[in-house]
Design a protein around this motif. Structure first.
Motif, short mmCIF file in Angstrom:
data_model
loop_
_atom_site.label_atom_id
_atom_site.label_comp_id
_atom_site.label_asym_id
_atom_site.label_seq_id
_atom_site.Cartn_x
_atom_site.Cartn_y
_atom_site.Cartn_z
N VAL A 223 25.27 17.95 -15.27
CA VAL A 223 24.68 19.46 -15.01
C VAL A 223 25.10 19.38 -13.35
O VAL A 223 24.48 18.66 -12.73
CB VAL A 223 23.44 20.03 -15.36
CG1 VAL A 223 23.39 21.38 -14.96
CG2 VAL A 223 23.15 19.58 -16.79
N ALA A 225 24.48 21.86 -10.43
CA ALA A 225 23.60 23.02 -10.19
C ALA A 225 23.59 23.26 -8.59
O ALA A 225 23.90 22.28 -8.10
CB ALA A 225 22.14 22.82 -10.77
N THR A 274 27.26 25.42 -13.57
CA THR A 274 26.15 26.48 -14.18
C THR A 274 26.12 27.56 -13.14
O THR A 274 26.70 27.71 -12.01
CB THR A 274 24.71 25.80 -14.31
OG1 THR A 274 24.45 25.29 -12.82
CG2 THR A 274 24.72 24.57 -15.21
N VAL A 296 19.63 21.88 -17.26
CA VAL A 296 19.22 20.96 -16.38
C VAL A 296 18.02 20.15 -17.04
O VAL A 296 17.88 19.14 -16.92
CB VAL A 296 18.58 21.60 -15.18
CG1 VAL A 296 17.81 20.49 -14.24
CG2 VAL A 296 19.71 22.19 -14.15
N LEU A 302 21.97 15.22 -12.81
CA LEU A 302 21.95 16.30 -12.20
C LEU A 302 22.61 16.25 -11.01
O LEU A 302 22.33 15.21 -9.99
CB LEU A 302 20.69 16.80 -11.91
CG LEU A 302 20.38 18.01 -10.80
CD1 LEU A 302 21.24 19.27 -11.17
CD2 LEU A 302 19.02 18.36 -10.45
N TYR A 304 23.54 17.92 -7.78
CA TYR A 304 22.93 19.08 -7.10
C TYR A 304 23.75 19.39 -5.79
O TYR A 304 23.84 18.53 -5.00
CB TYR A 304 21.47 19.05 -6.75
CG TYR A 304 21.19 20.28 -6.26
CD1 TYR A 304 20.44 21.29 -7.02
CD2 TYR A 304 20.99 20.70 -4.72
CE1 TYR A 304 19.80 22.48 -6.72
CE2 TYR A 304 20.47 21.84 -4.30
CZ TYR A 304 20.06 22.65 -5.27
OH TYR A 304 19.46 24.05 -4.64
N LEU A 323 13.27 21.36 -10.29
CA LEU A 323 14.12 20.87 -11.01
C LEU A 323 13.78 19.62 -11.46
O LEU A 323 14.23 18.79 -12.56
CB LEU A 323 15.68 20.96 -10.63
CG LEU A 323 16.34 22.41 -10.16
CD1 LEU A 323 17.69 21.83 -9.74
CD2 LEU A 323 16.29 23.12 -11.42
N LEU A 328 15.46 12.29 -15.29
CA LEU A 328 16.60 12.89 -14.74
C LEU A 328 17.31 12.26 -13.60
O LEU A 328 16.52 11.80 -12.52
CB LEU A 328 16.57 14.37 -14.47
CG LEU A 328 17.64 15.28 -14.22
CD1 LEU A 328 18.93 15.13 -15.18
CD2 LEU A 328 17.26 16.70 -13.71
#
Length: 467
Positions: A223, A225, A274, A296, A302, A304, A323, A328
């Motif tokens: 993801v 983000a 996203t 997430v 992740l 970021y 988050l 993760l």
């Protein structure tokens, strides 16, 4: 499942039209079953010889010109007499061939029934049978290599060796129980402790490899983000090497998730771009933010992205804490480094950082996403985050990719930990023997030396029909 004494039949090739299609039969009597309908006598035919001829129905009408191959027990995939009928890949022709066999007395094969018979007849152990399904489903070179290694006995050999070493001591401990009143010791306790430590080290190596194997087998949901205008969509486009997402200076441009798949180092990654994370009064954008947070929560990695000019350390920390999830994996992309080229990891994660993430400098990737600057290093970090290392797959490495195997090994290790604790504390032979037996059962479940009907049903029902 049909009883192993019966003949089963199924189409072994994918649904749809094709140049060729294959129908498989297996079971005692399958050769005699198809013999009356083929142009050439089969009952005395040699094993592993392909024969060309016309296949006719019970009324004598030609169905197709086919190539028919016999496999006599035990020299077949299932270990039983088997027949493979290669015909033209018309769904109509294939269905007629299957119906011909059913009318003659064959039963329709259940999902995975051919492989289950191979297991029951000792042609494959359980982990090898599962590798067959993995091999069919493999979608990358690395996934293919892992499945093929397992099919060739990589995991099986490792587990069999561990069980063999443990069984020797288990038998000595059991012997001690038979002479319990005489208080004798046949098993050297120090040697047993060394063996337990050795087996636990090998189990640890296998379970550690599961993160890599699982990522290669199933792919990794990654993801992307961050806050609006941090450069998430620009980064997605850079990773995909195409203009997949709309890029704009207007905050909130991305309002829904955008998903694409790429391959990095033999591992498939499903990239999810996203909506920017912020509080908004725009109801549509708010839905996008909610979807971003949900992805997430369900992702594995992740990425970021933050703007090194606009993002203060405290803001970044607060966003990351929102988050946080223990399982993760995090990769931090410090974007727009051309606007502040002296930005360093310590500027954000120095001694003042007291957040929930265990971050280090390797997790920090300085980038200019617009120019694809440092893109190669970012790909390396994403791969390492997903696989627990460099992501490289050694040619001879035994890699665990099956969740059932991982769970069984974890239980076996827990039982061995109790054995170790019992040996150190001088616990009675009975409890040590009980925990060794439990570890042996857990290891045996992997290869199928210990099975239940529920276990077999659960495994083989996930196979495709015809395999």
């Amino acid at each position: 499942m049909s009883p192993s004494s019966s003949v089963i039949v199924a189409i072994a090739t994918p649904v749809g039209e094709g140049a060729l299609g294959v129908v498989r039969l297996s079971g005692p009597g399958c050769i005699a079953l198809i013999d009356p309908f083929f142009a050439r006598p089969l009952v005395q035919g040699k094993s592993r010889v392909a024969m060309f001829g016309v296949l006719r129905d019970s009324a004598g009408e030609a169905i197709d010109e086919v190539v028919l191959t016999l496999y006599r027990a035990p020299g077949s995939y299932t270990g039983e007499d088997s027949v493979e009928i290669s015909c033209h890949g018309s769904p109509y022709i294939l269905s007629r061939v299957v119906q011909l066999c059913i009318d003659a007395g064959a039963g329709m094969a259940a999902p995975g029934e051919f492989s289950q018979r191979a297991f029951l007849n000792g042609k494959l152990d359980l982990s090898q049978a599962e590798a067959v399904a993995d091999l069919i489903a493999s979608q990358s070179a690395a996934a293919h290599r892992i499945a093929l290694g397992q099919l060739r006995g990589g995991v099986s050999n490792e587990i069999t060796d561990l069980r063999g070493q443990l069984i020797h001591f288990a038998s000595l401990i059991e012997l001690e129980l038979d002479f319990g009143e005489e208080d004798v010791e046949f098993a050297d306790r120090n040697e047993l402790r060394r063996l337990v430590d050795h087996i636990r080290e090998r189990i640890a190596a296998l379970t550690t490899s599961f993160r890599l194997g699982n990522a290669i087998k199933h792919g990794v949901t990654t993801v992307i983000a961050g806050r609006p205008n941090a450069g998430k969509s620009t980064l997605l486009n850079a990773l995909l090497n195409e203009e997949r997402a709309i890029v704009s200076d207007i905050p909130g441009t991305t309002r829904d998730t955008i998903e694409e798949t790429i391959n990095i180092g033999g591992v498939n990654f499903r990239l999810v771009d996203t909506a920017g994370l912020r509080t908004t009064s725009d109801s549509i954008e708010a839905i996008g933010v909610a979807r971003a947070l949900e992805r997430v929560r369900t992702g594995q990695v992740l990425v970021y992205v933050f703007d090194v000019i606009e993002t203060a350390p405290a803001t970044l920390w607060a966003d990351l804490d929102e988050l946080y999830r223990p399982d993760l994996q995090l990769v931090l992309v410090a974007n727009k480094m051309d606007l502040n080229p002296y930005t360093q990891f310590s500027h954000y994660f120095g001694s003042d950082y007291a957040g929930r993430w265990a971050v280090d400098e390797e997790d920090f990737v300085p980038m200019i996403a617009r120019d694809k600057a440092n893109l190669g290093y970012l790909q390396q970090r994403i791969l390492a985050a997903a696989t627990g290392g460099t992501g490289a797959l050694d040619q001879n490495q035994v890699v665990l990719s099956n969740g059932r195997h991982y769970a069984a090994l974890t239980r076996a290790d827990e039982a061995l930990a109790r054995v170790d604790e019992g040996l150190r504390s001088g616990i009675s032979h009975d409890f040590i023997a009980m925990d060794i037996r439990q570890s042996l059962r857990d290891l045996g479940e992997i290869t199928g030396e210990i099975t239940t009907d529920d276990l077999l049903g659960n495994i083989f029902s996930s196979f495709c029909i015809g395999k």
